[in-house]
Design a protein around this motif. Structure first.
Motif, PDB file in Angstrom:
ATOM      1  N   LEU A 156       0.689  -1.291   0.235  1.00 55.66           N
ATOM      2  CA  LEU A 156       0.359  -0.053  -0.171  1.00 55.66           C
ATOM      3  C   LEU A 156       0.732   1.289  -0.309  1.00 55.66           C
ATOM      4  O   LEU A 156       1.095   2.346   0.236  1.00 55.66           O
ATOM      5  CB  LEU A 156      -0.776   0.406   1.384  1.00 55.66           C
ATOM      6  CG  LEU A 156      -2.394  -1.092   1.300  1.00 55.66           C
ATOM      7  CD1 LEU A 156      -2.792  -0.774   2.472  1.00 55.66           C
ATOM      8  CD2 LEU A 156      -2.859  -0.454   0.159  1.00 55.66           C
ATOM      9  N   ALA A 157       1.514   1.788  -0.848  1.00 55.84           N
ATOM     10  CA  ALA A 157       2.911   2.719  -1.093  1.00 55.84           C
ATOM     11  C   ALA A 157       1.838   4.105  -1.194  1.00 55.84           C
ATOM     12  O   ALA A 157       1.012   3.821  -1.650  1.00 55.84           O
ATOM     13  CB  ALA A 157       3.421   2.448  -2.399  1.00 55.84           C
ATOM     14  N   MET A 158       2.705   5.359  -0.431  1.00 60.46           N
ATOM     15  CA  MET A 158       1.752   6.148  -0.779  1.00 60.46           C
ATOM     16  C   MET A 158       2.558   7.219  -1.001  1.00 60.46           C
ATOM     17  O   MET A 158       2.293   8.305  -0.389  1.00 60.46           O
ATOM     18  CB  MET A 158       0.736   6.591   0.685  1.00 60.46           C
ATOM     19  CG  MET A 158      -0.336   5.426   0.995  1.00 60.46           C
ATOM     20  SD  MET A 158      -0.776   5.400   2.739  1.00 60.46           S
ATOM     21  CE  MET A 158      -1.782   6.560   1.973  1.00 60.46           C
ATOM     22  N   HIS A 197       0.408  -0.401   6.416  1.00 63.42           N
ATOM     23  CA  HIS A 197       0.687  -2.099   6.886  1.00 63.42           C
ATOM     24  C   HIS A 197       1.545  -2.336   6.580  1.00 63.42           C
ATOM     25  O   HIS A 197       2.069  -3.996   6.178  1.00 63.42           O
ATOM     26  CB  HIS A 197      -0.446  -2.694   6.013  1.00 63.42           C
ATOM     27  CG  HIS A 197      -1.224  -4.406   6.401  1.00 63.42           C
ATOM     28  ND1 HIS A 197      -0.755  -4.129   8.565  1.00 63.42           N
ATOM     29  CD2 HIS A 197      -2.128  -5.036   5.663  1.00 63.42           C
ATOM     30  CE1 HIS A 197      -1.783  -5.746   8.356  1.00 63.42           C
ATOM     31  NE2 HIS A 197      -1.942  -5.940   6.946  1.00 63.42           N
ATOM     32  N   GLN A 198       2.849  -1.405   7.322  1.00 63.81           N
ATOM     33  CA  GLN A 198       4.242  -2.269   7.079  1.00 63.81           C
ATOM     34  C   GLN A 198       4.854  -3.100   7.727  1.00 63.81           C
ATOM     35  O   GLN A 198       4.458  -2.350   9.382  1.00 63.81           O
ATOM     36  CB  GLN A 198       5.668  -1.430   6.635  1.00 63.81           C
ATOM     37  CG  GLN A 198       6.884  -1.415   6.828  1.00 63.81           C
ATOM     38  CD  GLN A 198       6.964  -2.833   5.784  1.00 63.81           C
ATOM     39  OE1 GLN A 198       7.052  -3.739   6.259  1.00 63.81           O
ATOM     40  NE2 GLN A 198       6.714  -2.088   4.250  1.00 63.81           N
ATOM     41  N   GLN A 199       5.083  -4.422   7.764  1.00 63.58           N
ATOM     42  CA  GLN A 199       5.402  -5.549   9.533  1.00 63.58           C
ATOM     43  C   GLN A 199       6.460  -5.279   9.454  1.00 63.58           C
ATOM     44  O   GLN A 199       7.066  -6.096  10.597  1.00 63.58           O
ATOM     45  CB  GLN A 199       4.299  -6.796   9.320  1.00 63.58           C
ATOM     46  CG  GLN A 199       3.518  -6.684   8.723  1.00 63.58           C
ATOM     47  CD  GLN A 199       2.107  -7.589   9.071  1.00 63.58           C
ATOM     48  OE1 GLN A 199       2.807  -9.254   9.711  1.00 63.58           O
ATOM     49  NE2 GLN A 199       1.276  -7.698   7.612  1.00 63.58           N
ATOM     50  N   GLN A 200       7.435  -5.153   8.548  1.00 65.06           N
ATOM     51  CA  GLN A 200       9.009  -5.363   8.782  1.00 65.06           C
ATOM     52  C   GLN A 200       9.540  -4.157   9.528  1.00 65.06           C
ATOM     53  O   GLN A 200       9.344  -2.814   8.599  1.00 65.06           O
ATOM     54  CB  GLN A 200       9.665  -5.149   7.642  1.00 65.06           C
ATOM     55  CG  GLN A 200       9.204  -6.929   6.677  1.00 65.06           C
ATOM     56  CD  GLN A 200       9.763  -6.969   5.344  1.00 65.06           C
ATOM     57  OE1 GLN A 200      11.037  -6.176   5.525  1.00 65.06           O
ATOM     58  NE2 GLN A 200       9.125  -7.626   4.939  1.00 65.06           N
ATOM     59  N   VAL A 201      10.208  -4.355  10.796  1.00 64.16           N
ATOM     60  CA  VAL A 201      10.433  -2.752  11.746  1.00 64.16           C
ATOM     61  C   VAL A 201      11.653  -2.405  10.805  1.00 64.16           C
ATOM     62  O   VAL A 201      12.027  -1.015  10.905  1.00 64.16           O
ATOM     63  CB  VAL A 201      10.525  -3.308  12.649  1.00 64.16           C
ATOM     64  CG1 VAL A 201      11.754  -4.226  12.981  1.00 64.16           C
ATOM     65  CG2 VAL A 201      10.796  -1.837  13.534  1.00 64.16           C
ATOM     66  N   GLY A 236       1.230   3.581   9.450  1.00 62.32           N
ATOM     67  CA  GLY A 236       1.668   2.228   8.500  1.00 62.32           C
ATOM     68  C   GLY A 236       2.087   1.609   8.743  1.00 62.32           C
ATOM     69  O   GLY A 236       2.764   0.491   8.354  1.00 62.32           O
ATOM     70  N   ILE A 237       1.795   1.172  10.485  1.00 61.56           N
ATOM     71  CA  ILE A 237       2.351  -0.047  11.098  1.00 61.56           C
ATOM     72  C   ILE A 237       1.557  -1.495  10.898  1.00 61.56           C
ATOM     73  O   ILE A 237       0.296  -1.095  11.489  1.00 61.56           O
ATOM     74  CB  ILE A 237       3.158   0.565  12.411  1.00 61.56           C
ATOM     75  CG1 ILE A 237       4.021   1.302  12.343  1.00 61.56           C
ATOM     76  CG2 ILE A 237       3.718  -0.503  13.343  1.00 61.56           C
ATOM     77  CD1 ILE A 237       3.809   2.247  13.836  1.00 61.56           C
ATOM     78  N   PRO A 273      -0.592   6.484  13.778  1.00 55.22           N
ATOM     79  CA  PRO A 273      -0.752   4.836  14.115  1.00 55.22           C
ATOM     80  C   PRO A 273      -2.570   5.023  13.642  1.00 55.22           C
ATOM     81  O   PRO A 273      -2.292   5.799  14.596  1.00 55.22           O
ATOM     82  CB  PRO A 273      -0.007   4.502  14.361  1.00 55.22           C
ATOM     83  CG  PRO A 273       0.307   5.252  15.765  1.00 55.22           C
ATOM     84  CD  PRO A 273       0.469   6.030  15.375  1.00 55.22           C
ATOM     85  N   GLY A 274      -3.083   3.986  13.272  1.00 57.93           N
ATOM     86  CA  GLY A 274      -4.432   3.715  13.271  1.00 57.93           C
ATOM     87  C   GLY A 274      -4.259   2.908  13.563  1.00 57.93           C
ATOM     88  O   GLY A 274      -5.327   1.974  14.875  1.00 57.93           O
TER      89      GLY A 274
END
Length: 401
Positions: A156-158, A197-201, A236-237, A273-274
């Protein structure tokens, strides 16, 4: 299997016992929400703020639970202004997003918005006109669509790609000059929201490094750089819907604290974050209406469906399921894969494919966890005119409606 909090389970059971029809409803655990957010806030290093993006879930009990804990709210519409203004605890809020109406901007000015994130050169000119008419000097952050290396993109690139969000980095100097020359606008900082929705820290650390490397260049474009203090890095987390390992927030905060501590000119960094805030507190409970086998596949037909809980379809995943049998059963029954579907007249109404369930029967309840963000509130609830689901909010000491 994930264990349901007792308050959530009891609320679901009470709802089913008091309903003439099989249920489809959402339960939100406000105590769990507060506990999670306290831990998130405690990890923040100095010079870092957290604003909750209410688009993830803007129900009043959610906002009232969060307001005493977070630094503020992020909103993206006139309707969301009404939500934060109506909150029991008033907190600062910022206004982001493309396509803002003049009426939205007037409402934001009237209600004392902390900052407006401007998304285009046209919006800067329009906001100047409205702020002048309102007799208010308005703080703004310019949203930047920066140039990014390919590894820092996401599903989901913004930013870093053609999008309707923000001002391309080559036009940033012009945008800063336009704000500096506006009599009723004051540049407070910059906003960059690159991915969702990025999951990689590790990617988040790299992204923050890139922003902080460019911050001195961005800030130097302003006529008065000393007044440019804030860098909003968006949210985006991500949330891991398919396993127990979640985003390592503590690691990210530790890394950011070290990075900011080594830079005397570092900005105030703001997260918004949401999903990562509200997802964990929500549960979608649905009653089993039918079971059947078709072409060798087993189906569980449930009350509700994707018109009430669109998240699995929107995310493209098969959601985890907790099975609550109506009556105690033998644990020796075989487990087999079941596809969990709803009531809609479309083959796309699928909540989970081939999920392993043991001895599932009509009248049982299935509960889908991680339903507190981007579930009900993004759903097409009026499709087929089914009744809207109940929204329950529970906490120790009783329910909160």
């Amino acid at each position: 299997m994930t264990e349901l909090p007792s308050t959530v389970r009891h609320a679901i059971e009470r709802a089913q016992a008091s309903s003439a029809d099989p249920i489809a409803l959402f339960v939100h655990d406000l105590d769990a929400l507060r506990q999670h957010v306290r831990a998130v806030m405690a990890a923040l290093p100095p010079k870092v703020e957290l604003y909750y993006a209410i688009k993830a879930n803007s129900e009043a009990p959610i906002l009232d639970a969060l307001a005493p804990l977070v630094h503020g709210f992020e909103i993206s519409s006139g309707g969301e202004i009404d939500r934060v203004v109506g909150c029991a605890t008033r907190k600062p809020y910022v206004f982001s997003g493309p396509g803002k109406l003049d009426s939205d901007l007037r409402a934001a000015l009237r209600h004392g918005v902390e900052a407006i994130h401007v998304e285009s050169l046209n919006e800067i000119a329009r906001l100047q006109h409205l702020a002048e008419a309102a007799g208010r000097v308005q703080a703004v952050l310019i949203r930047i669509n920066p140039q990014l290396p390919a590894p820092l993109s996401s599903k989901l690139a913004m930013a870093g790609t053609p999008t309707p969000f923000g001002i391309d980095e080559p036009e940033l100097a012009l945008a800063v000059r336009q704000v500096d020359q506006a009599s009723h606008l004051q540049l407070k900082g910059f906003h960059v929201h690159a991915m969702s929705h990025q999951q990689q820290v590790e990617r988040h650390e790299q992204l923050l490094d890139l922003y902080l490397q460019r911050w001195p260049q961005w800030r130097a474009l302003a006529a008065n750089p000393q007044t440019v203090t804030h860098l909003n890095v968006g949210g985006g987390i991500g949330v891991n819907y398919l396993g127990p390992q979640q985003f390592d927030w503590q690691r990210l905060c530790t890394y950011l604290g070290q990075r900011l501590g080594a830079d005397a000119q570092a900005p105030i960094v703001r997260f918004e974050p949401g999903r990562f805030i509200s997802a964990f507190c929500g549960y979608y409970a649905i009653a089993v209406l039918d079971t059947k086998t078709s072409h060798g596949k087993h189906f569980v037909v449930c009350r509700g469906g994707t018109h009430q809980f669109r998240l699995p379809v929107a995310q493209g995943h098969d959601h985890p399921v907790i099975h609550l049998p109506r009556q105690p059963r033998s644990t020796s029954a075989a487990t087999q894969p079941w596809t969990v579907v709803g009531q809609l007249c479309t083959p796309k109404d699928i909540l989970s494919r081939d999920y392993p369930l043991q001895d599932v029967r009509i009248g049982d309840l299935l509960v889908l966890p991680l339903a507190g963000a981007y579930g009900y509130n993004i759903s097409h609830v009026d499709f087929l005119c089914h009744p809207r689901p109940s929204l329950l909010f529970v906490q120790e000491g009783g329910a909160c409606q």
